[in-house]
Design an enzyme around this catalytic site. Structure first.
Site, PDB file in Angstrom:
ATOM      1  N   HIS A 274      16.126   5.859  57.913  1.00  0.00           N
ATOM      2  CA  HIS A 274      17.149   6.644  58.599  1.00  0.00           C
ATOM      3  C   HIS A 274      16.507   7.836  59.300  1.00  0.00           C
ATOM      4  O   HIS A 274      15.661   8.522  58.746  1.00  0.00           O
ATOM      5  CB  HIS A 274      18.238   7.110  57.634  1.00  0.00           C
ATOM      6  N   LEU A 275      16.932   8.042  60.520  1.00  0.00           N
ATOM      7  CA  LEU A 275      16.440   9.137  61.352  1.00  0.00           C
ATOM      8  C   LEU A 275      17.417  10.305  61.270  1.00  0.00           C
ATOM      9  O   LEU A 275      18.605  10.151  61.550  1.00  0.00           O
ATOM     10  CB  LEU A 275      16.306   8.668  62.803  1.00  0.00           C
TER      11      LEU A 275
END
Length: 356
Positions: A274-275
């Site tokens: 996840h960014l």
């Protein structure tokens, strides 16, 4: 005055809340944590942990069953962590439903779950427990970071970090125990109420505990466990995630003068890449301690573009040793590098740097 009569069954059965420590990989049976009793857990036959880096007395756990959390004290020398935030020797943190406790060195993951038990005097205890599918573990509720904010400002809802009314808190606790946490993130990704943006490659959701006014997570639909699993085959996806992150900033914070950063935690708290897309005001009551701050303002936070370049050149992401130690660094302003002695003083100082 009216007389209220209770049925014999109501009189004879008393509902009590109990807590269980659950190994996520189901290597052993659940460990009961009696209310307000100190329970020592570590290496041994009960946990089936044989790793010598895990002390026989690694943690002390004390369940606050009425409040819905467990106090975790690190007793062993090697690091115990909650959602990748190291507790520290002889220090204590709260473990709540939906969070992951790693017994030592980011290994041996555990979660907690609460149950209602109906006790009849002199009879066997009856358990009342919600399940989902065949899982005996708790759902991580789309991870600690996945549930959307619902505040007045897009991407931000500081009030969600305050203590909710008891009924809502109890309901949330029950919801978090519906299924295994590893399924939770996927559930949240596919929940339209949680989505800010989606396409055929990624989905964007709001961070459940935003550390700034704007804090989103960009997640690929493809199952990628962590940065360690990323290869050159994922380059286009990483670039697309970055582009989508910039798009969300433009769409929801375009009129804001706030600066943003896009990046990954070196040791993530969820088993799905996840960014983070986060504004640099850090104006949120969810930012509570040094570890929160340093996870976004040291080399622990890997810039998105740097990750892309690393994969392009080396074919993988390399995280250097000693990353957890960065979370213990002194509080330093990310704008002017001034050292601050406490989170409240840091937050007051940060106001000077907010855009006028």
């Amino acid at each position: 005055m009216s007389n209220v009569s209770l049925s014999p069954s109501a009189v004879s059965r008393i509902m009590t809340r109990v807590c269980w420590l659950v190994r996520q990989d189901s290597r052993h049976q659940r460990i009961k944590l009696p209310h307000l009793e100190a329970v020592i857990v570590g290496r041994g036959p009960e946990t089936k942990i044989t790793d010598k880096k895990c002390s026989r007395q690694q943690v002390q756990l004390k369940a606050e069953c009425n409040k819905g959390y467990v106090k975790v004290k690190q007793v062993g020398v090697n690091p115990t962590s909650i959602d990748s935030v190291i507790i520290g020797k002889d220090q204590e943190m709260k473990l709540q439903p939906g969070q992951v406790l790693h017994m030592v060195n980011e290994l041996y993951p555990y979660v907690i779950e609460f149950e209602e038990e109906a006790k009849s005097p002199g009879l066997k205890t009856h358990r009342k427990r919600k399940r989902s599918g065949n899982s005996d573990s708790v759902e991580r509720d789309a991870s600690q970071e996945a549930k959307p904010s619902t505040g007045a400002e897009p991407g931000s809802n500081p009030s969600q970090c305050s203590v909710p009314p008891k009924k809502e808190k109890d309901a949330a606790t029950k919801k978090e125990s519906l299924s295994h946490w590893s399924q939770g993130l996927k559930i949240s990704m596919e929940d339209p109420k949680m989505q800010v943006y989606k396409d055929d490659q990624v989905v964007v959701i709001k961070d459940k505990y935003p550390k700034a006014r704007y804090h989103w997570l960009v997640l690929p639909w493809a199952s990628i466990s962590s940065l360690k699993a990323v290869t050159r085959e994922h380059l286009e996806l990483l670039r697309h995630m970055h582009t989508v992150g910039e798009k969300v900033i433009a769409d929801f914070a375009g009129s804001s003068k706030l600066r943003f950063r896009l990046g990954y935690h070196a040791i993530p708290s969820m088993s799905h890449v996840h960014l983070h897309v986060i504004s640099q005001d850090f104006d949120s009551p969810c930012l509570k301690n040094k570890k929160h701050w340093n996870s976004f303002n040291t080399e622990y936070f890997l810039e998105s573009q740097a990750v892309i370049e690393m994969v392009q050149e080396a074919g993988r992401v390399t995280v250097r040793d000693g990353m957890p130690e960065l979370l213990k660094l002194p509080l330093r302003c990310h704008e002017c590098q001034q050292l601050l002695p406490s989170i409240p003083q840091l937050k007051e100082h940060l106001r000077k740097h907010w855009p006028k």
